[in-house]
Write a protein that holds these residues in place. Sequence first.
Motif, PDB file in Angstrom:
ATOM      1  N   GLY A  34       9.859  -0.964  -6.861  1.00 46.62           N
ATOM      2  CA  GLY A  34       8.739  -0.030  -6.833  1.00 46.62           C
ATOM      3  C   GLY A  34       8.877   0.981  -5.711  1.00 46.62           C
ATOM      4  N   MET A  35       9.333   0.520  -4.535  1.00 44.00           N
ATOM      5  CA  MET A  35       9.542   1.449  -3.416  1.00 44.00           C
ATOM      6  C   MET A  35      10.683   2.414  -3.708  1.00 44.00           C
ATOM      7  SD  MET A  35       8.810  -0.707   0.056  1.00 44.00           S
ATOM      8  CE  MET A  35       9.705  -2.189  -0.371  1.00 44.00           C
ATOM      9  N   PHE A  42       9.344   4.881  -6.133  1.00 42.27           N
ATOM     10  CA  PHE A  42       8.373   5.734  -5.462  1.00 42.27           C
ATOM     11  C   PHE A  42       9.074   6.830  -4.666  1.00 42.27           C
ATOM     12  CE2 PHE A  42       5.834   6.841  -1.747  1.00 42.27           C
ATOM     13  CZ  PHE A  42       4.637   7.224  -2.340  1.00 42.27           C
ATOM     14  N   LEU A  69       4.641   7.388 -10.041  1.00 41.84           N
ATOM     15  CA  LEU A  69       3.554   6.547 -10.556  1.00 41.84           C
ATOM     16  C   LEU A  69       4.084   5.232 -11.118  1.00 41.84           C
ATOM     17  CD1 LEU A  69       1.338   9.296 -12.226  1.00 41.84           C
ATOM     18  CD2 LEU A  69       0.946   8.102 -10.057  1.00 41.84           C
ATOM     19  N   ILE A 113       4.613   2.853  -8.286  1.00 38.46           N
ATOM     20  CA  ILE A 113       3.377   2.236  -7.813  1.00 38.46           C
ATOM     21  C   ILE A 113       2.971   1.091  -8.736  1.00 38.46           C
ATOM     22  CG2 ILE A 113       0.898   2.641  -7.462  1.00 38.46           C
ATOM     23  CD1 ILE A 113       1.685   5.500  -6.536  1.00 38.46           C
ATOM     24  N   ALA A 123       5.267  -1.928  -8.168  1.00 43.12           N
ATOM     25  CA  ALA A 123       4.943  -2.629  -6.924  1.00 43.12           C
ATOM     26  C   ALA A 123       3.673  -3.469  -7.083  1.00 43.12           C
ATOM     27  CB  ALA A 123       4.786  -1.626  -5.780  1.00 43.12           C
ATOM     28  N   LEU A 124       2.672  -2.941  -7.770  1.00 41.33           N
ATOM     29  CA  LEU A 124       1.436  -3.703  -7.996  1.00 41.33           C
ATOM     30  C   LEU A 124       1.697  -4.923  -8.878  1.00 41.33           C
ATOM     31  CD1 LEU A 124      -1.161  -0.829  -8.450  1.00 41.33           C
ATOM     32  CD2 LEU A 124      -0.863  -2.330  -6.467  1.00 41.33           C
TER      33      LEU A 124
END
Length: 131
Positions: A21-22, A25, A59, A62, A65-66
């Motif tokens: 996710g990072m 991002f 997006l 993000i 990662a969530l």
Amino acid sequence: MRTSAWTGWIGFAGWMLLIIGMIDFFEGLIAVIRSEYYVLGPNQLVVFDTTTWGWITLLLGIVIALVGLGLLAGSGWARWTAIVVGSINFIAQLGFFGSAAYPLWALTAQALTLVVLYALIVRWDDRPRME
């Protein structure tokens, strides 16, 4: 509570999703801020312009990662969501890998995504359960 060596793979997958996710991002953020960073040749097919692709990737990072946080929390919904989002991310990175001058970002995200999908699909029945 039943445990095995495979339960560590689920935690590993959660942490890897945070890292993926990072990566996504920052890959998207770079495309939004510096649209000239990713150079595409004249014969390469691009569906979106670089800025739009950057927002989509940002997006998606993000969301990934969530989902990784949900997986670390042991949520049942996170497993299926991680498999779907990971598959979408792999395909999206595959498209970027083929059309970028610097494919290291996409190749790294793809390799990590394959490891996550392996951890989530193989032997999921060995995850810890409260009994």
